[in-house]
Scaffold this motif. Structure first.
Motif, PDB file in Angstrom:
ATOM      1  N   TYR A 290      15.331 -35.572  19.548  1.00 33.51           N
ATOM      2  CA  TYR A 290      15.462 -34.430  18.637  1.00 33.51           C
ATOM      3  C   TYR A 290      15.926 -34.880  17.248  1.00 33.51           C
ATOM      4  O   TYR A 290      16.740 -35.789  17.108  1.00 33.51           O
ATOM      5  CB  TYR A 290      16.457 -33.407  19.210  1.00 33.51           C
ATOM      6  N   GLN A 291      15.368 -34.232  16.249  1.00 33.87           N
ATOM      7  CA  GLN A 291      15.800 -34.415  14.855  1.00 33.87           C
ATOM      8  C   GLN A 291      16.052 -33.041  14.255  1.00 33.87           C
ATOM      9  O   GLN A 291      15.305 -32.119  14.557  1.00 33.87           O
ATOM     10  CB  GLN A 291      14.706 -35.124  14.042  1.00 33.87           C
ATOM     11  N   PRO A 292      17.084 -32.870  13.382  1.00 32.41           N
ATOM     12  CA  PRO A 292      17.977 -33.904  12.878  1.00 32.41           C
ATOM     13  C   PRO A 292      19.097 -34.269  13.854  1.00 32.41           C
ATOM     14  O   PRO A 292      19.533 -33.441  14.632  1.00 32.41           O
ATOM     15  CB  PRO A 292      18.566 -33.241  11.628  1.00 32.41           C
ATOM     16  N   ARG A 293      19.502 -35.528  13.804  1.00 31.79           N
ATOM     17  CA  ARG A 293      20.624 -35.988  14.599  1.00 31.79           C
ATOM     18  C   ARG A 293      21.902 -35.362  14.033  1.00 31.79           C
ATOM     19  O   ARG A 293      21.881 -34.706  13.006  1.00 31.79           O
ATOM     20  CB  ARG A 293      20.732 -37.519  14.569  1.00 31.79           C
ATOM     21  N   THR A 294      23.013 -35.595  14.699  1.00 32.15           N
ATOM     22  CA  THR A 294      24.276 -35.029  14.247  1.00 32.15           C
ATOM     23  C   THR A 294      24.572 -35.446  12.807  1.00 32.15           C
ATOM     24  O   THR A 294      24.390 -36.598  12.455  1.00 32.15           O
ATOM     25  CB  THR A 294      25.416 -35.498  15.164  1.00 32.15           C
ATOM     26  N   GLY A 295      25.005 -34.532  11.997  1.00 36.97           N
ATOM     27  CA  GLY A 295      25.281 -34.853  10.610  1.00 36.97           C
ATOM     28  C   GLY A 295      25.350 -33.597   9.768  1.00 36.97           C
ATOM     29  O   GLY A 295      25.477 -33.662   8.563  1.00 36.97           O
ATOM     30  N   PHE A 296      25.248 -32.452  10.425  1.00 37.01           N
ATOM     31  CA  PHE A 296      25.399 -31.168   9.770  1.00 37.01           C
ATOM     32  C   PHE A 296      24.452 -30.990   8.581  1.00 37.01           C
ATOM     33  O   PHE A 296      24.863 -30.758   7.465  1.00 37.01           O
ATOM     34  CB  PHE A 296      26.865 -30.936   9.374  1.00 37.01           C
ATOM     35  N   THR A 297      23.177 -31.154   8.904  1.00 36.50           N
ATOM     36  CA  THR A 297      22.147 -30.888   7.919  1.00 36.50           C
ATOM     37  C   THR A 297      22.177 -29.401   7.568  1.00 36.50           C
ATOM     38  O   THR A 297      22.093 -28.554   8.451  1.00 36.50           O
ATOM     39  CB  THR A 297      20.759 -31.264   8.491  1.00 36.50           C
ATOM     40  N   SER A 298      22.307 -29.103   6.312  1.00 36.31           N
ATOM     41  CA  SER A 298      22.467 -27.723   5.870  1.00 36.31           C
ATOM     42  C   SER A 298      21.281 -26.842   6.272  1.00 36.31           C
ATOM     43  O   SER A 298      20.129 -27.195   6.055  1.00 36.31           O
ATOM     44  CB  SER A 298      22.628 -27.705   4.353  1.00 36.31           C
ATOM     45  N   GLY A 299      21.596 -25.689   6.884  1.00 41.45           N
ATOM     46  CA  GLY A 299      20.561 -24.721   7.212  1.00 41.45           C
ATOM     47  C   GLY A 299      19.705 -25.051   8.421  1.00 41.45           C
ATOM     48  O   GLY A 299      18.741 -24.343   8.704  1.00 41.45           O
ATOM     49  N   VAL A 300      20.049 -26.126   9.131  1.00 41.50           N
ATOM     50  CA  VAL A 300      19.252 -26.555  10.278  1.00 41.50           C
ATOM     51  C   VAL A 300      20.190 -26.866  11.449  1.00 41.50           C
ATOM     52  O   VAL A 300      21.300 -27.362  11.250  1.00 41.50           O
ATOM     53  CB  VAL A 300      18.443 -27.838   9.936  1.00 41.50           C
ATOM     54  N   ILE A 301      19.724 -26.567  12.664  1.00 38.21           N
ATOM     55  CA  ILE A 301      20.501 -26.906  13.861  1.00 38.21           C
ATOM     56  C   ILE A 301      20.410 -28.416  14.113  1.00 38.21           C
ATOM     57  O   ILE A 301      19.327 -28.959  14.320  1.00 38.21           O
ATOM     58  CB  ILE A 301      19.960 -26.127  15.085  1.00 38.21           C
ATOM     59  N   ASP A 302      21.571 -29.078  14.090  1.00 36.88           N
ATOM     60  CA  ASP A 302      21.634 -30.498  14.404  1.00 36.88           C
ATOM     61  C   ASP A 302      21.581 -30.701  15.922  1.00 36.88           C
ATOM     62  O   ASP A 302      21.751 -29.749  16.682  1.00 36.88           O
ATOM     63  CB  ASP A 302      22.938 -31.122  13.880  1.00 36.88           C
ATOM     64  N   ASN A 303      21.420 -31.951  16.316  1.00 39.72           N
ATOM     65  CA  ASN A 303      21.294 -32.310  17.729  1.00 39.72           C
ATOM     66  C   ASN A 303      22.461 -31.814  18.584  1.00 39.72           C
ATOM     67  O   ASN A 303      22.279 -31.474  19.745  1.00 39.72           O
ATOM     68  CB  ASN A 303      21.186 -33.838  17.844  1.00 39.72           C
ATOM     69  N   THR A 304      23.657 -31.752  18.015  1.00 39.90           N
ATOM     70  CA  THR A 304      24.837 -31.368  18.795  1.00 39.90           C
ATOM     71  C   THR A 304      25.487 -30.097  18.262  1.00 39.90           C
ATOM     72  O   THR A 304      26.686 -29.896  18.393  1.00 39.90           O
ATOM     73  CB  THR A 304      25.866 -32.516  18.826  1.00 39.90           C
ATOM     74  N   GLU A 305      24.667 -29.234  17.663  1.00 41.17           N
ATOM     75  CA  GLU A 305      25.179 -27.969  17.135  1.00 41.17           C
ATOM     76  C   GLU A 305      24.715 -26.833  18.061  1.00 41.17           C
ATOM     77  O   GLU A 305      23.554 -26.807  18.487  1.00 41.17           O
ATOM     78  CB  GLU A 305      24.608 -27.762  15.718  1.00 41.17           C
ATOM     79  N   THR A 306      25.602 -25.890  18.365  1.00 43.29           N
ATOM     80  CA  THR A 306      25.261 -24.797  19.278  1.00 43.29           C
ATOM     81  C   THR A 306      24.214 -23.878  18.665  1.00 43.29           C
ATOM     82  O   THR A 306      24.324 -23.478  17.508  1.00 43.29           O
ATOM     83  CB  THR A 306      26.523 -23.983  19.634  1.00 43.29           C
ATOM     84  N   MET A 307      23.192 -23.564  19.451  1.00 42.43           N
ATOM     85  CA  MET A 307      22.162 -22.629  19.020  1.00 42.43           C
ATOM     86  C   MET A 307      22.600 -21.213  19.361  1.00 42.43           C
ATOM     87  O   MET A 307      22.928 -20.922  20.512  1.00 42.43           O
ATOM     88  CB  MET A 307      20.831 -22.953  19.725  1.00 42.43           C
ATOM     89  N   ARG A 308      22.630 -20.354  18.370  1.00 40.27           N
ATOM     90  CA  ARG A 308      22.940 -18.947  18.637  1.00 40.27           C
ATOM     91  C   ARG A 308      21.708 -18.274  19.229  1.00 40.27           C
ATOM     92  O   ARG A 308      20.588 -18.628  18.875  1.00 40.27           O
ATOM     93  CB  ARG A 308      23.330 -18.261  17.321  1.00 40.27           C
ATOM     94  N   PRO A 309      21.875 -17.294  20.123  1.00 48.32           N
ATOM     95  CA  PRO A 309      23.114 -16.653  20.587  1.00 48.32           C
ATOM     96  C   PRO A 309      23.610 -17.239  21.909  1.00 48.32           C
ATOM     97  O   PRO A 309      24.386 -16.595  22.603  1.00 48.32           O
ATOM     98  CB  PRO A 309      22.626 -15.224  20.837  1.00 48.32           C
ATOM     99  N   PHE A 310      23.181 -18.436  22.234  1.00 43.82           N
ATOM    100  CA  PHE A 310      23.493 -18.975  23.553  1.00 43.82           C
ATOM    101  C   PHE A 310      24.958 -19.399  23.645  1.00 43.82           C
ATOM    102  O   PHE A 310      25.644 -19.519  22.633  1.00 43.82           O
ATOM    103  CB  PHE A 310      22.556 -20.139  23.873  1.00 43.82           C
ATOM    104  N   SER A 311      25.409 -19.639  24.884  1.00 43.89           N
ATOM    105  CA  SER A 311      26.812 -19.973  25.087  1.00 43.89           C
ATOM    106  C   SER A 311      27.164 -21.291  24.402  1.00 43.89           C
ATOM    107  O   SER A 311      26.293 -22.131  24.148  1.00 43.89           O
ATOM    108  CB  SER A 311      27.120 -20.047  26.587  1.00 43.89           C
ATOM    109  N   THR A 312      28.429 -21.442  24.096  1.00 40.64           N
ATOM    110  CA  THR A 312      28.924 -22.622  23.405  1.00 40.64           C
ATOM    111  C   THR A 312      28.434 -23.895  24.097  1.00 40.64           C
ATOM    112  O   THR A 312      28.384 -23.951  25.326  1.00 40.64           O
ATOM    113  CB  THR A 312      30.467 -22.606  23.401  1.00 40.64           C
ATOM    114  N   ALA A 313      28.071 -24.860  23.309  1.00 42.48           N
ATOM    115  CA  ALA A 313      27.574 -26.160  23.780  1.00 42.48           C
ATOM    116  C   ALA A 313      26.118 -26.116  24.242  1.00 42.48           C
ATOM    117  O   ALA A 313      25.623 -27.081  24.813  1.00 42.48           O
ATOM    118  CB  ALA A 313      28.467 -26.741  24.872  1.00 42.48           C
TER     119      ALA A 313
END
Lengths: 269, 147
Positions: free
Chosen positions: A229-252
């Motif tokens: 998956y891309q983008p990898r962790t790094g908090f790319t603005s406006g995009v879900i990173d590899n380890t960022e929670t996707m809303r509205p799903f449960s944490t993690a």
């Protein structure tokens, strides 16, 4: 419970009946605090850019993992509401073979209002938040677009880069975007009617279509690597990173957490 | 990196279209403001239409900044513009353009500009009428959203 997601072509009559009856039951029965229409609400809400400035579900890198989580959630809800742990979401390979639009499955009317048979109002299927003023499920198979060819699927599956900046609908060298536009969008338009709308989960074929999209991504992962998956962790603005929670799903519930379907209790036959 | 270069070229050309469209509208505004016909300048886009297609009234208005408006039988359809790849069914080369989607054509953006796709809004209106068949737009179709 682990299930094997089969092609429409391989389903028994009993499996078809169990699947459509579970959908109908979920329309009017709440489990885990939601009923079927909640999925239509979620699709509408998370299609748009939400207050966090992110497009979670579409036109962005997380298109594929978001829908993987969406399908997994529904599959579990259908198992729960029906009390049948064997319920699975089947996939529809729209390049050929068996059609899901038959009288014994998703209904055979494909040129306007589904006014009788399965998924008609008299069968027990109501329409929710429709942008078309109607109480009938709408389908217009083939009116607006043709289905993708096997050659197009091969071309898209051959794109080696998962996704890249600017992570939107303009990226050419992006498996995610090419799958989303050339395969995913096109089949929504091929079925037409409600499938072409923002409230597309009004048509149960939504799940069979997305199941095939998810299967193709899993096949792509088998070739390119599961952890791609891309983008990898790094908090790319406006995009879900590899380890960022996707809303509205449960944490993690991150792209990383759903990358391997063997951890999600299903496989593809 | 041939593909990347090509993509960048496509993107920049798409941005060029937007800029050109915005500039043209701007010029038109200035001209109108200087003339005696200023009160009618807001409705001056020659691409606007108000006609009947398949027994439904279609009305389209082109506004500055690409915030176009569409009504079908006097019911509003909210439009959202996105910059996106197009893969033309006629086999011509993929390109990036500005496409308009709505609740009804949510996966099928229609290009609208002032050159090759100057009739895009009318094309979109007719597409929606074909999808609606005997039905009308509901209130859901009028709700704005952001992409």
């Amino acid at each position: 419970m682990a299930v094997v997601r089969k092609s429409v072509a391989a389903m028994t009559t009993a499996e078809k009946t169990a699947f459509i009856n579970a959908l109908r039951q979920f329309k009017t029965t709440s489990v885990s605090g939601r009923s079927y229409n909640a999925y239509i609400d979620l699709h509408i809400t998370f299609f748009a850019r939400t207050s966090d400035g992110i497009s979670h579900a579409h036109q962005s890198a997380s298109f594929l993992p978001w829908h993987r989580a969406f399908l997994t959630m529904l599959e579990l809800d259908l198992q729960t509401v029906s009390g049948n742990p064997d319920i699975f979401i089947p996939y529809w390979d729209w390049t050929g073979g068996a059609s899901p639009f038959t009288a014994d499955f998703l209904g055979s009317i494909t040129n306007g209002s589904v006014s009788s048979g399965n998924f008609s109002p008299s069968w027990g299927w109501s329409i929710y938040r429709s942008s078309i003023a109607t109480s009938f499920l709408q389908r217009r198979l083939g009116m607006n677009a043709s289905s993708p060819s096997a050659a197009t699927v091969t071309t898209v599956q051959g794109v080696t880069v998962y996704d890249q900046s600017p992570w939107d609908p303009t990226v050419f060298n992006s498996y995610r975007n090419r799958n989303e536009i050339e395969l995913h969008n096109r089949v929504h338009n091929y079925v037409g009617g409600h499938m072409g709308t923002r409230e597309a989960p009004n048509d149960p074929v939504f799940w069979l279509h997305h199941c095939n999209i998810d299967r193709l991504w899993w096949q792509w992962q088998a070739t390119r690597g599961i952890d791609t998956y891309q983008p990898r962790t790094g908090f790319t603005s406006g995009v879900i990173d590899n380890t960022e929670t996707m809303r509205p799903f449960s944490t993690a519930t991150t792209p990383s957490a759903v990358r391997d379907i063997s951890n999600l209790d299903y496989s593809y036959a | 990196m041939a593909i990347t270069s090509r993509r960048d070229v496509l993107r920049y050309s798409a941005a060029g279209v937007v800029t050109a469209a915005t500039a043209a509208v701007g010029v038109q505004g200035v001209t109108s403001a200087d003339s005696a016909a200023a009160p009618q300048s807001a409705a001056a886009d020659p691409r606007d239409f108000d006609e009947t297609y398949k027994r439904k009234k279609i009305k389209g208005k082109h506004n500055a900044g690409g915030k176009h408006e569409l009504q079908i039988n006097n019911r509003k359809l909210a439009l959202t513009s996105i910059s996106t790849l197009f893969f033309p069914e006629d086999g011509s080369a993929p390109h990036v353009g500005v496409g308009y989607i709505s609740a009804v054509n949510h996966y099928d953006p229609v290009e609208i500009d002032e050159t090759a796709n100057r009739d895009g809004l009318k094309k979109l209106a007719k597409k929606i009428v074909d999808i609606l068949g005997d039905a009308e737009l509901s209130d859901e179709a009028a709700q704005e959203h952001r992409h």
